[in-house]
Design a protein around this motif. Structure first.
Motif, short mmCIF file in Angstrom:
data_model
loop_
_atom_site.label_atom_id
_atom_site.label_comp_id
_atom_site.label_asym_id
_atom_site.label_seq_id
_atom_site.Cartn_x
_atom_site.Cartn_y
_atom_site.Cartn_z
N SER A 49 0.81 -1.22 0.00
CA SER A 49 0.00 0.00 0.00
C SER A 49 0.84 1.27 0.00
CB SER A 49 -0.92 0.04 1.21
OG SER A 49 -1.63 -1.15 1.31
N PRO A 109 3.78 1.96 -1.50
CA PRO A 109 4.12 2.37 -2.87
C PRO A 109 2.90 2.85 -3.66
CG PRO A 109 5.03 0.20 -2.39
CD PRO A 109 4.18 0.57 -1.22
N ALA A 110 1.78 2.12 -3.52
CA ALA A 110 0.58 2.53 -4.26
C ALA A 110 0.14 3.93 -3.83
CB ALA A 110 -0.56 1.53 -4.02
N TYR A 147 1.97 6.25 -2.59
CA TYR A 147 2.93 7.22 -3.10
C TYR A 147 2.58 7.58 -4.54
CZ TYR A 147 7.25 9.44 -4.53
OH TYR A 147 8.15 10.35 -5.01
N ALA A 148 2.26 6.56 -5.35
CA ALA A 148 1.88 6.82 -6.75
C ALA A 148 0.62 7.68 -6.82
CB ALA A 148 1.67 5.50 -7.49
N PHE A 149 -0.37 7.36 -6.00
CA PHE A 149 -1.61 8.15 -6.02
C PHE A 149 -1.34 9.60 -5.64
CE2 PHE A 149 -4.05 4.06 -5.41
CZ PHE A 149 -4.70 4.15 -6.63
N ARG A 192 1.71 11.27 -5.87
CA ARG A 192 2.73 12.02 -6.59
C ARG A 192 2.61 11.99 -8.11
NH1 ARG A 192 3.19 14.11 -2.14
NH2 ARG A 192 5.20 14.43 -1.11
N PHE A 193 1.97 10.99 -8.67
CA PHE A 193 1.86 10.92 -10.13
C PHE A 193 0.44 11.24 -10.56
CE2 PHE A 193 5.06 7.44 -9.22
CZ PHE A 193 6.17 8.24 -9.48
N PHE A 198 -1.95 10.20 -13.49
CA PHE A 198 -2.03 9.26 -14.61
C PHE A 198 -3.49 8.95 -14.90
CE2 PHE A 198 -1.25 7.23 -10.55
CZ PHE A 198 -2.27 6.31 -10.44
N ARG A 217 -6.48 7.50 -12.43
CA ARG A 217 -6.05 7.66 -11.04
C ARG A 217 -7.24 7.76 -10.08
NH1 ARG A 217 -5.69 12.29 -8.34
NH2 ARG A 217 -4.61 12.23 -6.35
N LEU A 248 -8.53 5.09 -7.16
CA LEU A 248 -8.67 5.48 -5.75
C LEU A 248 -10.07 5.14 -5.24
CD1 LEU A 248 -7.05 8.93 -4.85
CD2 LEU A 248 -6.96 6.80 -3.57
N VAL A 257 -4.10 2.12 1.81
CA VAL A 257 -3.93 2.95 0.61
C VAL A 257 -4.51 4.34 0.87
CG1 VAL A 257 -4.75 3.29 -1.75
CG2 VAL A 257 -3.81 1.09 -1.08
#
Lengths: 278, 291
Positions: free
Chosen positions: A91, A93-94, A96-98, A100-101, A103, A106, A110, A157
Motif C-alpha cells: 500500500s 508504494p501505491a 505514493y503513486a496516487f 505524486r503521479f 495518470f 487515477r 482510488l 492505501v
C-alpha cells in the motif's frame, strides 16, 4: 465561550454527565478484569460480589499452563505482523503513486480502493474459503494473512495517500533536481517524513487483524487458531468457565487497548477520509 | 523527467493482490449464486440460473425475518450510537478537570475485538450470575432475573445495546474533531447578540457539523449493516430467529449449512440493498478527496 458558568453548574451540566459516560465506557472492561481475578467461589455467588475479597491469578495460570492459549497468542502475533507487512508493503508504494503521479484512471482506482473497503465480509468470506481450499492454504498463516489483507490494503492505501498528500511535492522535486533518483528520493526524503503516518497505519492494521474473528475462524483450523477464535471455542469447551474466559479476554484486550490509545488521536484524518474500518 | 508509466511499478503489487483476494472472490460470488453448490457434495454442482434468488424472494420466510431484523438493527444501533456519541463529543469539548483522561477512556470500547465485546456482555447479561440482573434487582426495577439473551422479546435489544457501547466512541471522536474546527468567533458573535446556549447549538454547532455527521452516519450504517460477529458470539442468531440479520443468515447458511450457492445469493442481495448507502458515501468521500 465567553459566558462564565458557576462551579456548581459545571459540575451538574458537564462533569457529572462526563463521569457517567466514562463509567459506561469502561465498566464492562473493568468488570471483565475484576471477574478474571476472583476465585470461582466468588464468581459463582449471587447476589453478585462486586469487589474481589481474595484476588487470585489462578485463572491466568490455568489458562497459560493447561490450554493452548500461549500458542494462540503466538499465532495472532504472527498473523497480525504478517498483515502489517503485507498491507504496508503493497500500500505504501501505491499510495505514493496516487499522491505524486498524475495518470489516467487515477481517481477511478482510488475510488476502487474505497469501494472494496465497503464490500461486506460475507460476500468475500465464502468465495475466499473456496479459493484458499483450492490453493491448499486453509489453516496456514498465509491464508489468514491474505484474508486480513482484504481490509488492510484498501485502508492503508487511503490512509497513506492522505499522509503523502500532506507532504509538499516540492520536497521530492528539490531532491530530484539535486540529482537523486526516484527511489533515493523516496528512501531518503519521503519515507522518513512519512514515518509517523506509516507507524499509525501499521498499528491500526495490527489492531484490526489481532481483533478479527470471522476470517480467522473460516480460514484457520487447529494449527494456527488465533486468540479470538480460540477464546470463542473455549466457551463450548470449558462449559462457560467465566474466570478462564475473562482472563483470556483481558490478556487479548490489554495490548490492543494500549496500541489504540497511542494512535487514536492521529486516526481522525484517516477517519474523515473514510478509511478506518469500524 | 517523468516517464508515462512511472506509476505502474508502484501500483502493481497492490492491484495484483487486491485482484486475487477481493475482485476474483467477489466475481466468484456471482458465479456461486447462480449454482446449486453444496461444499461437501461436489458431484452435485449444477447451474440453476436465478433459481436461488427466486427461492429467497418468493419462498424463504427467514430472508424476510432477517431483513426486518437488519432494519431494526441498523436504525436502532446507528441512531443510538450517534446520539450518545454527539452528547459525548459536546461534553468532551467543554473545559473541565481531567478532560484528556476522559477523552482517552471513552475510546476504549472501540479498541476491543468483537469476540471480547460479545463475551463481556454475555457475562453481564447472565441469568443467574450476571451483574445486569443484580443491579436491576437491587434497584427494584425487576422482580426476578431476566434471561436477556434467551428470550425473543429482549435478545435483539440486548445485542443492540452491546453494539451501541462498542460504536458510540467512533461518533464522539469524529464529531469532536469536527467541533474543534468551528471558529470560536462564531460563538463570540452569537453571545454578543444575546443568543442562548441552546440557540448556539441549534444554529451554529449542528449546521457546522452537517458534513461530518452525514459522512459518519453513512460510514457507520454500512459497517453496522455488514457486521455479524457480535451477534454470532452473543446469540448465534437465536433464540429462534430473533437476532437473525441478513449477513448472519448468509454466513450461517455457508458455515453450518455448507450451502455456498444459496449463501452467495443471499450476500449478493444484501450487497445490492446496501448499494444506495455505499454509493452516496463513496460519492461524498471521493468528491472531498479528489477535489
Amino acid at each position: 465561550m465567553i459566558e462564565r458558568r458557576s462551579r456548581l453548574r459545571v459540575l451538574l451540566e458537564v462533569e457529572l454527565p462526563v463521569l457517567l459516560i466514562v463509567l459506561f465506557a469502561v465498566a464492562p472492561y473493568l468488570w471483565m478484569v475484576l471477574t478474571s481475578i476472583k476465585p470461582n467461589s466468588a464468581i459463582l455467588s449471587f447476589p453478585v460480589q462486586y469487589l474481589p475479597t481474595a484476588p487470585t491469578l489462578e485463572h491466568y495460570q490455568v489458562l497459560l499452563a493447561r490450554t493452548s492459549f500461549l500458542h494462540n497468542l503466538f499465532n495472532s502475533l504472527v498473523v497480525a505482523l504478517g498483515a502489517v507487512v503485507l498491507g504496508l508493503g503493497v500500500s505504501v508504494p501505491a499510495a505514493y503513486a496516487f499522491s505524486r503521479f498524475r495518470f489516467a484512471g487515477r481517481s477511478g482506482l482510488l475510488v476502487f480502493f474505497l469501494v472494496i473497503n465497503m464490500v461486506p465480509v460475507v460476500l468475500l468470506i465464502i468465495p475466499l474459503f473456496v479459493l484458499m481450499r483450492q490453493l491448499g492454504l486453509i489453516d496456514t498463516f498465509i491464508g489468514v494473512i491474505m484474508g486480513h489483507a482484504t481490509f488492510a490494503i484498501p485502508f492503508s492505501v487511503w490512509m497513506m495517500t492522505s499522509y503523502f498528500n500532506a507532504l509538499p511535492c516540492e520536497l521530492d522535486e528539490a531532491a530530484l533536481i539535486d540529482g537523486a533518483s526516484r527511489l533515493q528520493t523516496i528512501r531518503y526524503v519521503v519515507l522518513p517524513l512519512a514515518m509517523p503516518g506509516i507507524v499509525t497505519t501499521g498499528i491500526y492494521i495490527f489492531v484490526s487483524s489481532w481483533n478479527e474473528y470471522l476470517f480467522a475462524m473460516m480460514l484457520s483450523g487447529q494449527n494456527i487458531k488465533t486468540v479470538t477464535v480460540a477464546l470463542q471455542s473455549f466457551i463450548g469447551e470449558f462449559t462457560v468457565q467465566w474466570g478462564l474466559l475473562t482472563a483470556g479476554g483481558t490478556l487479548i484486550a490489554i495490548p490492543v487497548t494500549v496500541l489504540f490509545l497511542i494512535i487514536q488521536r492521529r486516526l481522525v484524518g484517516g477517519l474523515t477520509a473514510g478509511a478506518v474500518k469500524a | 523527467m517523468r516517464r508515462r508509466s512511472e506509476h505502474l511499478p508502484f501500483l502493481l503489487p497492490a492491484l495484483l493482490v487486491t485482484a486475487v483476494i477481493v475482485l476474483y472472490p467477489a466475481l466468484q460470488t456471482v458465479w456461486l449464486s447462480l449454482h446449486n453448490f453444496v461444499l461437501f457434495d461436489p458431484d452435485n454442482i449444477r447451474f440453476v440460473g436465478l433459481g436461488n434468488f427466486a427461492d429467497i424472494l418468493l419462498r424463504d420466510e427467514l430472508f424476510w425475518i432477517s431483513l426486518g431484523n437488519s432494519l431494526v438493527w441498523v436504525v436502532a444501533a446507528v441512531g443510538l450510537q450517534f446520539l450518545l456519541g454527539l452528547v459525548t463529543a459536546l461534553l468532551l469539548n467543554q473545559s473541565f478537570w481531567g478532560r484528556s483522561v476522559a477523552r482517552a477512556l471513552v475510546v476504549v470500547p472501540w479498541a476491543l475485538p468483537s469476540v471480547i465485546i460479545g463475551l463481556m456482555w454475555t457475562w453481564m447479561y447472565d441469568l443467574n450470575l450476571g451483574v445486569f440482573n443484580d443491579m436491576l434487582l437491587r434497584a427494584g426495577l425487576i422482580d426476578a432475573p431476566v434471561a436477556w439473551l434467551a428470550q425473543p422479546s429482549t435478545a435483539l435489544g440486548a445485542v443492540i445495546l452491546a453494539l451501541v457501547w462498542q460504536g458510540f466512541p467512533f461518533f464522539s471522536v469524529m464529531i469532536l474533531a469536527g467541533l474543534q474546527t468551528i471558529p470560536a468567533t462564531y460563538y463570540e458573535a452569537a453571545a454578543m447578540d444575546g443568543a442562548t446556549r441552546w440557540q448556539m447549538l441549534r444554529y451554529i454547532t449542528l449546521p457546522s457539523l452537517r458534513e461530518v455527521i452525514a459522512t459518519a452516519l453513512l460510514l457507520r450504517m454500512i459497517w453496522v449493516a455488514n457486521s455479524l460477529d457480535v451477534i454470532l458470539v452473543m446469540t448465534g442468531g437465536g433464540p429462534g430467529y430473533a437476532t437473525h440479520t441478513l449477513p448472519l443468515y448468509a454466513f450461517l447458511k455457508a458455515y453450518s449449512g455448507m450451502e455456498f450457492g444459496y449463501a452467495s445469493a443471499l450476500s449478493l442481495l444484501m450487497t445490492l440493498l446496501l448499494l444506495v448507502v455505499v454509493a452516496s458515501y463513496v460519492r461524498r468521500v471521493a468528491k472531498a478527496a479528489l477535489a
